[in-house]
Design an enzyme around this catalytic site. Structure first.
Site, short mmCIF file in Angstrom:
data_model
loop_
_atom_site.label_atom_id
_atom_site.label_comp_id
_atom_site.label_asym_id
_atom_site.label_seq_id
_atom_site.Cartn_x
_atom_site.Cartn_y
_atom_site.Cartn_z
N ASP A 93 81.64 95.61 102.04
CA ASP A 93 81.69 95.47 100.64
C ASP A 93 80.23 95.40 99.98
O ASP A 93 79.34 95.46 100.76
CB ASP A 93 82.39 93.95 100.45
CG ASP A 93 81.59 92.72 100.75
OD1 ASP A 93 80.74 92.93 101.31
OD2 ASP A 93 82.25 91.65 100.43
N HIS A 94 80.37 94.78 98.84
CA HIS A 94 78.83 94.66 98.18
C HIS A 94 77.83 93.84 98.83
O HIS A 94 76.69 94.27 98.85
CB HIS A 94 79.05 94.17 96.68
CG HIS A 94 79.79 92.92 96.63
ND1 HIS A 94 81.24 92.73 96.88
CD2 HIS A 94 79.27 91.51 96.33
CE1 HIS A 94 81.68 91.72 96.75
NE2 HIS A 94 80.45 90.91 96.46
N CYS A 134 80.08 92.56 105.92
CA CYS A 134 80.33 92.00 104.32
C CYS A 134 79.23 90.99 104.25
O CYS A 134 78.41 91.08 105.19
CB CYS A 134 81.70 91.44 104.13
SG CYS A 134 82.32 90.25 105.23
N THR A 138 78.95 87.76 105.09
CA THR A 138 79.06 86.80 106.02
C THR A 138 79.58 87.67 107.39
O THR A 138 79.37 87.42 108.52
CB THR A 138 79.89 85.63 106.01
OG1 THR A 138 81.13 86.13 105.71
CG2 THR A 138 79.45 84.73 104.92
N GLY A 139 80.35 88.69 107.12
CA GLY A 139 81.17 89.18 108.32
C GLY A 139 82.29 88.75 108.66
O GLY A 139 83.00 89.25 109.56
N ILE A 140 82.61 87.33 108.08
CA ILE A 140 83.99 86.72 108.41
C ILE A 140 85.10 87.36 107.69
O ILE A 140 85.96 87.77 108.42
CB ILE A 140 83.46 85.20 108.08
CG1 ILE A 140 82.57 84.51 108.67
CG2 ILE A 140 84.80 84.35 108.11
CD1 ILE A 140 82.18 83.05 108.19
N HIS A 180 83.91 92.33 127.87
CA HIS A 180 85.10 91.51 128.26
C HIS A 180 86.32 91.74 127.13
O HIS A 180 87.43 91.60 127.81
CB HIS A 180 84.79 90.08 128.00
CG HIS A 180 83.56 89.42 128.92
ND1 HIS A 180 83.70 88.00 129.39
CD2 HIS A 180 82.74 90.04 129.71
CE1 HIS A 180 82.49 88.05 130.26
NE2 HIS A 180 82.03 89.28 130.48
N HIS A 235 90.20 91.27 132.70
CA HIS A 235 89.75 91.45 131.14
C HIS A 235 90.87 92.25 130.58
O HIS A 235 91.29 92.06 129.36
CB HIS A 235 88.57 91.94 130.91
CG HIS A 235 87.05 90.94 131.16
ND1 HIS A 235 87.48 89.90 130.89
CD2 HIS A 235 86.22 91.23 132.12
CE1 HIS A 235 86.09 88.98 131.06
NE2 HIS A 235 85.55 90.01 132.00
C1 RB5 Z 1 81.32 88.32 98.78
O1 RB5 Z 1 80.76 87.59 97.67
C2 RB5 Z 1 81.68 87.63 100.08
O2 RB5 Z 1 82.59 86.82 99.83
C3 RB5 Z 1 82.10 88.75 101.33
O3 RB5 Z 1 81.07 89.44 101.29
C4 RB5 Z 1 82.35 87.94 102.55
O4 RB5 Z 1 81.16 87.11 103.02
C5 RB5 Z 1 83.50 87.33 102.88
O5 RB5 Z 1 83.83 86.67 103.68
#
Ligand code: RB5
Length: 143
Positions: free
Chosen positions: A7-8, A64, A66-68, A97, A133
Site C-alpha cells: 500500500d502507500h 504496508c 507496519t506489515g500487520i 519451519h 513441520h
Molecule cells: C496505512 O496508514 C497503514 O494503516 C497500513 O499501511 C498498515 O500499516 C496497516 O496495517
C-alpha cells in the site's frame, strides 16, 4: 515468479525490493499499488495471495506501513502462510519451519538495508521438509 504488493505505506520499500530483484535477475509481477497515494492494503494483499495460492507465482512479498494489516489480509486466503518478519532469524526460521510462501514487512519499521537482507534470506532458505513441520503445517489447514 515472485508476486509483489504494497500500500502507500510500503511503496518506497517495495521500490527497493524491485531494485534488488532486478539486480539478481529474479522474475517478479507487481500487483500494485503504483504510487504513494493513500489506498486500501487488503486489495493488494488479496491479489498477491491469490496469485500465490493459485500457483501463478511461487512466492510473494507484501509491504504496508507496519506489515500487520497486509499479513492479516493475506493469511485469510487458503493455502497462504504469510510471515511478518523484521529480522533475518525470523525470515530463515519461517521458511525452514512454516514453509511460508509470503514475506510481509513494514515499510515504516525497517530500513532498506535490513529489509533487503530479510528478502534475500527468505528467498534463499529452503523448507526443511521435516516430518514434524509438515504435520504442523497440515494442521493449520484443517477445519
Ligand atoms: C496505512 O496508514 C497503514 O494503516 C497500513 O499501511 C498498515 O500499516 C496497516 O496495517
Amino acid at each position: 515468479m515472485i508476486a509483489l504488493g504494497c500500500d502507500h505505506g510500503g511503496y518506497e520499500l517495495k521500490q527497493e525490493v524491485i531494485k534488488y530483484l532486478e539486480e539478481k535477475k529474479l522474475a517478479y509481477k507487481d500487483f500494485g499499488t503504483y504510487s504513494k497515494e493513500s489506498c486500501d492494503y487488503p486489495l493488494y494483499a488479496k491479489a498477491v495471495a491469490k496469485a500465490v495460492s493459485e500457483g501463478e507465482c511461487e512466492q510473494g512479498i507484501l509491504i504496508c506501513g507496519t506489515g500487520i494489516g497486509i499479513s492479516i489480509a493475506a493469511n485469510k486466503v487458503k493455502g497462504i502462510r504469510a510471515a511478518l518478519c523484521h529480522d533475518c532469524f525470523s525470515a530463515e526460521a519461517t521458511r525452514q519451519h512454516n514453509n511460508a510462501n509470503i514475506l510481509c514487512m513494514g515499510g515504516r519499521i525497517v530500513g532498506p538495508g535490513l529489509a533487503i537482507k530479510i528478502v534475500d534470506t527468505f528467498l534463499n532458505t529452503p523448507f526443511s521438509n521435516d516430518e514434524r513441520h509438515i504435520r504442523r503445517i497440515n494442521l493449520i489447514e484443517e477445519e
